[in-house]
Write a protein that holds these residues in place. Structure first.
Motif, PDB file in Angstrom:
ATOM      1  N   TYR B  32      10.348  15.458 -63.302  1.00  0.00           N
ATOM      2  CA  TYR B  32      11.766  15.261 -63.066  1.00  0.00           C
ATOM      3  C   TYR B  32      12.430  15.543 -64.411  1.00  0.00           C
ATOM      4  CZ  TYR B  32      10.882  12.886 -58.600  1.00  0.00           C
ATOM      5  OH  TYR B  32      10.499  12.586 -57.325  1.00  0.00           O
ATOM      6  N   PHE B  34      15.933  16.297 -66.882  1.00  0.00           N
ATOM      7  CA  PHE B  34      17.331  15.950 -67.046  1.00  0.00           C
ATOM      8  C   PHE B  34      17.868  16.521 -68.352  1.00  0.00           C
ATOM      9  CE2 PHE B  34      16.954  12.554 -63.851  1.00  0.00           C
ATOM     10  CZ  PHE B  34      15.638  12.184 -63.970  1.00  0.00           C
ATOM     11  N   TYR B  36      21.187  15.376 -70.777  1.00  0.00           N
ATOM     12  CA  TYR B  36      22.282  14.457 -70.997  1.00  0.00           C
ATOM     13  C   TYR B  36      23.081  14.923 -72.206  1.00  0.00           C
ATOM     14  CZ  TYR B  36      19.963  10.960 -68.003  1.00  0.00           C
ATOM     15  OH  TYR B  36      19.379  10.279 -66.951  1.00  0.00           O
ATOM     16  N   LEU B  46      25.004  12.212 -67.847  1.00  0.00           N
ATOM     17  CA  LEU B  46      24.158  13.215 -67.221  1.00  0.00           C
ATOM     18  C   LEU B  46      24.918  14.524 -67.037  1.00  0.00           C
ATOM     19  CD1 LEU B  46      21.372  13.691 -65.757  1.00  0.00           C
ATOM     20  CD2 LEU B  46      22.643  13.263 -63.635  1.00  0.00           C
ATOM     21  N   LYS B  49      20.280  17.797 -63.438  1.00  0.00           N
ATOM     22  CA  LYS B  49      18.926  17.304 -63.218  1.00  0.00           C
ATOM     23  C   LYS B  49      18.174  18.297 -62.329  1.00  0.00           C
ATOM     24  CE  LYS B  49      20.553  14.667 -59.254  1.00  0.00           C
ATOM     25  NZ  LYS B  49      20.999  13.358 -58.779  1.00  0.00           N
ATOM     26  N   PHE B  51      14.735  18.203 -59.740  1.00  0.00           N
ATOM     27  CA  PHE B  51      13.621  17.492 -59.122  1.00  0.00           C
ATOM     28  C   PHE B  51      12.717  18.468 -58.381  1.00  0.00           C
ATOM     29  CE2 PHE B  51      15.383  13.956 -60.726  1.00  0.00           C
ATOM     30  CZ  PHE B  51      16.196  13.145 -59.960  1.00  0.00           C
ATOM     31  N   PHE B  90      20.550  15.865 -75.080  1.00  0.00           N
ATOM     32  CA  PHE B  90      19.191  15.334 -74.941  1.00  0.00           C
ATOM     33  C   PHE B  90      18.554  15.846 -73.655  1.00  0.00           C
ATOM     34  CE2 PHE B  90      19.042  12.272 -78.350  1.00  0.00           C
ATOM     35  CZ  PHE B  90      20.365  11.938 -78.572  1.00  0.00           C
ATOM     36  N   GLY B  99      10.530   8.445 -61.473  1.00  0.00           N
ATOM     37  CA  GLY B  99      11.399   9.013 -62.500  1.00  0.00           C
ATOM     38  C   GLY B  99      12.507   8.119 -62.959  1.00  0.00           C
ATOM     39  N   GLY B 100      12.678   6.999 -62.294  1.00  0.00           N
ATOM     40  CA  GLY B 100      13.758   6.140 -62.728  1.00  0.00           C
ATOM     41  C   GLY B 100      13.429   5.346 -63.964  1.00  0.00           C
TER      42      GLY B 100
END
Lengths: 115, 115
Positions: B32, B34, B36, B46, B49, B51, B90, B99-100
């Motif tokens: 996953y 991301f 940011y 964010l 993303k 997935f 980032f 992924g959380g």
């Protein structure tokens, strides 16, 4: 929605003092996190929680404690503050489920100086 | 173990020029991913993303990123940079089915925009 709120925004502590950084989210997220960010570095996970009453250590937990008595609140406790804990602290939350999106929502941060 | 590398500590581009920020990850399964953005004195927001599905993902503020499994990369791009894009960016990778939490952040790339 206020999102993720953190208090205080700034704090100066003397070595050996203790304090609690407050974090509240109003998005009904089940996951919450505490990170620290040192200058020129990325985020380091301190503690996280997957739901009320459940917490676990992250990458850099020493010197910190957390609790999660409600879904909304995730306070971070610093005991016996040390200069190495001078940093910017971010709280974040996310919603996780089988169809969850996993992105994290961040608070504005708390800048802590220990002298 | 998961890891994220952002090879560029800082990048300077002229306003109106194109931008590419590099991100390489290490993870055994499908990650996953991301991106940011952090403006000065703010928390992280964010941008986009990934997935699964289409490997070219669109985000907010005109940003896009492309997942390349063969190169273990997830580079961020923008065709024309605006002065307001100056910030720190980032890249992050989350575990495949959780992924959380335990999301790993790269050290960040600071973007400077010159007139």
């Amino acid at each position: 929605n206020a999102g993720v709120t953190q208090t205080p925004k700034f704090r100066i502590l003397k070595i050996g003092q203790s304090m609690t950084l407050q974090c509240t989210q109003d998005m009904n997220h089940n996951y919450m996190y505490w990170y620290r960010q040192d200058p020129g570095m990325g985020l380091k996970l301190i503690y996280y929680s997957v739901g009320a009453g459940i917490t676990d250590k992250g990458e850099v937990p020493n010197g910190y404690n957390v609790s999660r008595s409600t879904t909304e609140d995730f306070p971070l406790r610093l005991e016996l503050a040390a200069p190495s804990q001078t940093s910017v602290y971010f709280c974040a939350s996310s919603y996780s489920s089988s169809g969850g999106s996993y992105e994290q929502y961040f608070g504005p941060g708390t800048r802590l100086t220990v002298t | 173990a998961q890891s994220v590398t952002q090879p560029d500590i800082h990048i300077t581009v002229s306003e109106g020029a194109s931008l590419e920020l590099r991100c390489n990850y290490s993870y055994g399964a499908t990650p996953y991913l991301f991106w940011y953005v952090q403006s000065p004195g703010q928390g992280l927001q964010l941008l986009l993303k990934y997935f699964s599905g289409d490997t070219l993902v669109q985000g907010i503020k005109g940003f896009e990123a492309e997942f390349k499994r063969s190169q273990s990369s997830f580079n961020l791009r923008k065709p024309s940079v605006h002065w307001s894009d100056a910030a720190e960016y980032f890249c992050a990778v989350g575990a495949g089915n959780t992924g959380g939490f335990k999301t790993i952040f790269g050290a960040g790339t600071r973007l400077f925009v010159k007139a």
